[in-house]
Design a protein around this motif. Structure first.
Motif, PDB file in Angstrom:
ATOM      1  N   LEU A   6       0.846  -1.184   0.000  1.00  0.00           N
ATOM      2  CA  LEU A   6       0.000   0.000   0.000  1.00  0.00           C
ATOM      3  C   LEU A   6       0.886   1.239   0.000  1.00  0.00           C
ATOM      4  N   ASP A   7       0.763   2.058  -1.053  1.00  0.00           N
ATOM      5  CA  ASP A   7       1.483   3.331  -1.098  1.00  0.00           C
ATOM      6  C   ASP A   7       0.878   4.281  -0.067  1.00  0.00           C
ATOM      7  N   THR A   8       1.726   4.882   0.759  1.00  0.00           N
ATOM      8  CA  THR A   8       1.238   5.847   1.730  1.00  0.00           C
ATOM      9  C   THR A   8       2.346   6.816   2.111  1.00  0.00           C
ATOM     10  N   ALA A   9       1.950   8.038   2.391  1.00  0.00           N
ATOM     11  CA  ALA A   9       2.889   9.036   2.885  1.00  0.00           C
ATOM     12  C   ALA A   9       2.861   9.110   4.402  1.00  0.00           C
ATOM     13  N   ASP A  10       1.995   8.307   5.049  1.00  0.00           N
ATOM     14  CA  ASP A  10       1.829   8.404   6.504  1.00  0.00           C
ATOM     15  C   ASP A  10       1.511   7.031   7.091  1.00  0.00           C
ATOM     16  N   VAL A  11       2.550   6.225   7.277  1.00  0.00           N
ATOM     17  CA  VAL A  11       2.365   4.877   7.841  1.00  0.00           C
ATOM     18  C   VAL A  11       1.732   4.959   9.224  1.00  0.00           C
ATOM     19  N   ALA A  12       2.148   5.938  10.022  1.00  0.00           N
ATOM     20  CA  ALA A  12       1.630   6.046  11.393  1.00  0.00           C
ATOM     21  C   ALA A  12       0.117   6.248  11.407  1.00  0.00           C
TER      22      ALA A  12
ATOM     23  N   ASP B   7       5.490  -4.125  12.394  1.00  0.00           N
ATOM     24  CA  ASP B   7       6.941  -4.223  12.549  1.00  0.00           C
ATOM     25  C   ASP B   7       7.556  -3.353  11.463  1.00  0.00           C
ATOM     26  N   GLY B   8       7.939  -2.134  11.828  1.00  0.00           N
ATOM     27  CA  GLY B   8       8.450  -1.208  10.827  1.00  0.00           C
ATOM     28  C   GLY B   8       7.359  -0.881   9.829  1.00  0.00           C
ATOM     29  N   ASP B   9       7.587  -1.230   8.562  1.00  0.00           N
ATOM     30  CA  ASP B   9       6.625  -0.940   7.500  1.00  0.00           C
ATOM     31  C   ASP B   9       5.732  -2.124   7.170  1.00  0.00           C
ATOM     32  N   ASP B  10       5.704  -3.140   8.032  1.00  0.00           N
ATOM     33  CA  ASP B  10       4.934  -4.352   7.760  1.00  0.00           C
ATOM     34  C   ASP B  10       3.829  -4.569   8.779  1.00  0.00           C
ATOM     35  N   VAL B  11       2.670  -5.053   8.323  1.00  0.00           N
ATOM     36  CA  VAL B  11       1.689  -5.669   9.208  1.00  0.00           C
ATOM     37  C   VAL B  11       2.118  -7.117   9.373  1.00  0.00           C
ATOM     38  N   VAL B  12       2.249  -7.564  10.610  1.00  0.00           N
ATOM     39  CA  VAL B  12       2.740  -8.911  10.867  1.00  0.00           C
ATOM     40  C   VAL B  12       1.655  -9.748  11.528  1.00  0.00           C
ATOM     41  N   ASP B  13       1.493 -10.958  11.039  1.00  0.00           N
ATOM     42  CA  ASP B  13       0.551 -11.911  11.609  1.00  0.00           C
ATOM     43  C   ASP B  13       1.360 -13.097  12.114  1.00  0.00           C
ATOM     44  N   PRO B  14       1.489 -13.273  13.441  1.00  0.00           N
ATOM     45  CA  PRO B  14       2.307 -14.366  13.974  1.00  0.00           C
ATOM     46  C   PRO B  14       1.877 -15.746  13.496  1.00  0.00           C
ATOM     47  N   THR B  15       0.597 -15.894  13.118  1.00  0.00           N
ATOM     48  CA  THR B  15       0.126 -17.198  12.671  1.00  0.00           C
ATOM     49  C   THR B  15       0.527 -17.498  11.231  1.00  0.00           C
ATOM     50  N   GLY B  16       0.910 -16.448  10.469  1.00  0.00           N
ATOM     51  CA  GLY B  16       1.271 -16.655   9.074  1.00  0.00           C
ATOM     52  C   GLY B  16       0.087 -16.918   8.171  1.00  0.00           C
ATOM     53  N   ARG B  17      -1.137 -16.710   8.677  1.00  0.00           N
ATOM     54  CA  ARG B  17      -2.323 -17.038   7.882  1.00  0.00           C
ATOM     55  C   ARG B  17      -2.786 -15.889   6.996  1.00  0.00           C
ATOM     56  N   MET B  18      -2.470 -14.656   7.386  1.00  0.00           N
ATOM     57  CA  MET B  18      -2.930 -13.511   6.614  1.00  0.00           C
ATOM     58  C   MET B  18      -1.901 -13.135   5.560  1.00  0.00           C
ATOM     59  N   PRO B  19      -2.351 -12.615   4.420  1.00  0.00           N
ATOM     60  CA  PRO B  19      -1.389 -12.121   3.430  1.00  0.00           C
ATOM     61  C   PRO B  19      -0.525 -11.027   4.039  1.00  0.00           C
ATOM     62  N   ILE B  20       0.687 -10.937   3.577  1.00  0.00           N
ATOM     63  CA  ILE B  20       1.597  -9.906   4.061  1.00  0.00           C
ATOM     64  C   ILE B  20       1.169  -8.559   3.484  1.00  0.00           C
ATOM     65  N   LEU B  21       1.128  -7.544   4.333  1.00  0.00           N
ATOM     66  CA  LEU B  21       0.863  -6.178   3.883  1.00  0.00           C
ATOM     67  C   LEU B  21       2.025  -5.311   4.329  1.00  0.00           C
ATOM     68  N   TRP B  22       2.621  -4.605   3.373  1.00  0.00           N
ATOM     69  CA  TRP B  22       3.675  -3.656   3.749  1.00  0.00           C
ATOM     70  C   TRP B  22       3.379  -2.306   3.132  1.00  0.00           C
ATOM     71  N   PHE B  23       3.936  -1.274   3.747  1.00  0.00           N
ATOM     72  CA  PHE B  23       3.648   0.102   3.357  1.00  0.00           C
ATOM     73  C   PHE B  23       4.837   0.678   2.604  1.00  0.00           C
ATOM     74  N   GLN B  24       4.584   1.071   1.360  1.00  0.00           N
ATOM     75  CA  GLN B  24       5.618   1.665   0.523  1.00  0.00           C
ATOM     76  C   GLN B  24       5.531   3.182   0.657  1.00  0.00           C
TER      77      GLN B  24
ATOM     78  N   LEU C 103      -6.612  -6.654   9.676  1.00  0.00           N
ATOM     79  CA  LEU C 103      -6.102  -7.939   9.205  1.00  0.00           C
ATOM     80  C   LEU C 103      -5.831  -8.935  10.320  1.00  0.00           C
ATOM     81  N   THR C 104      -5.450  -8.449  11.513  1.00  0.00           N
ATOM     82  CA  THR C 104      -5.045  -9.372  12.587  1.00  0.00           C
ATOM     83  C   THR C 104      -5.859  -9.230  13.859  1.00  0.00           C
ATOM     84  N   GLY C 105      -6.639  -8.141  13.977  1.00  0.00           N
ATOM     85  CA  GLY C 105      -7.361  -7.886  15.218  1.00  0.00           C
ATOM     86  C   GLY C 105      -6.544  -7.143  16.246  1.00  0.00           C
ATOM     87  N   ASP C 106      -5.309  -6.786  15.919  1.00  0.00           N
ATOM     88  CA  ASP C 106      -4.402  -6.123  16.848  1.00  0.00           C
ATOM     89  C   ASP C 106      -3.775  -4.918  16.159  1.00  0.00           C
ATOM     90  N   ALA C 107      -4.159  -3.707  16.596  1.00  0.00           N
ATOM     91  CA  ALA C 107      -3.639  -2.489  15.972  1.00  0.00           C
ATOM     92  C   ALA C 107      -2.135  -2.342  16.164  1.00  0.00           C
TER      93      ALA C 107
END
Length: 199
Positions: free
Chosen positions: A93-99, A117-134, A109-113
Motif C-alpha cells: 500500500l502506497d502511503t505518505a503516513d504509515v503512522a 513491525d516497521g513498515d509491515d503488518v505482521v501476523d504471527p500465525t502466518g495465515r494472513m497475506p503480508i501487507l507492507w507500506f511503501q 487484518l489481525t485484530g491487533d492495531a
C-alpha cells in the motif's frame, strides 16, 4: 507435489525430525497434495514480508545446508519439486503516513492495531497475506495505492514476466531486477515480480 496427504505427512515428519536435529526450522505448510517449504522462515531478516525493501538477502549458510538436506529427503520420499510455483504474495500500500494508516490495517487484518513491525503488518500465525507500506510523497487520489508483490524463485522470474507480458501486460521498470520488476496490465494497474536476489 506429494500426490497424497499421507505422503506429505511422512515428508513433513522427516523434515521436522531433521529440523529438530539441526535446531534450524523452515516454515512448512501441508495440504492434501503438496508441502510448501520456505527458507528463510517468514519474518526473518530479508525474507518476504520483513520490510518489502530489505537490504539483505537474509539467506545463511545454515539455510543453504538445510535446503540441501531437505531436497535429499524429498527425493527419498518421492516428493516432486515445483520451484516455479509462486511462493509468496504480498500486498503493498502506497502511503505518505504509515503512522496514520498502519494501525487500521493491522487491526483489520489481525485484530491487533499493534501488529506492526516497521513498515509491515505482521501476523504471527502466518495465515494472513503480508501487507507492507511503501513510502511515497503525499498525493491526491485517484492513483493506484495497492499493488501486488509476487515472489518467485529467481530462476523462474524471467519466465513469469514473459508470461505476463504475453498475456497483455508490459514491463514498466526493470532497473531493480532481479530484486523486483514492475509490470502493468492493459489499464496500467501495476504489480511487481520479486526475488531474493539483489536484496
Amino acid at each position: 507435489m506429494t500426490g497424497d496427504f499421507a505422503g506429505g505427512l511422512a515428508f513433513v515428519a522427516a523434515v521436522g525430525a531433521l529440523s529438530e536435529h539441526t535446531d534450524h526450522h523452515p516454515a512448512l505448510t501441508l495440504t492434501p497434495t503438496h508441502v510448501d517449504v520456505r527458507l528463510p522462515s517468514p519474518g526473518s531478516p530479508g525474507s518476504p514480508g520483513s520490510s518489502g525493501s530489505s537490504g539483505s538477502s537474509g539467506v545463511t549458510d545454515a539455510d543453504r545446508e538445510l535446503a540441501r538436506r531437505i531436497s535429499s529427503l524429498a527425493r527419498e520420499h518421492e516428493v516432486v519439486s515445483r520451484p516455479a510455483v509462486t511462493t509468496v504474495i504480498e500486498l503493498a500500500l502506497d502511503t505518505a503516513d504509515v503512522a496514520a494508516v498502519g494501525p487500521f490495517w493491522a487491526a483489520l487484518l489481525t485484530g491487533d492495531a499493534g501488529a506492526l513491525d516497521g513498515d509491515d503488518v505482521v501476523d504471527p500465525t502466518g495465515r494472513m497475506p503480508i501487507l507492507w507500506f511503501q513510502h511515497t510523497e503525499p498525493h491526491a487520489t485517484p492513483r493506484q495505492r495497492f499493488h501486488l508483490d509476487v515472489w518467485v524463485p529467481h530462476d523462474t522470474a524471467a519466465g513469469r514476466i514473459a508470461a505476463a507480458v504475453a498475456a497483455g501486460g508490459r514491463v514498466v521498470d526493470a532497473t531493480q531486477a532481479p530484486s523486483f520488476t514492475v509490470l502493468a496490465d492493459a489499464e496500467g494497474n501495476r504489480a511487481c515480480v520479486c526475488t531474493m536476489l539483489g536484496r
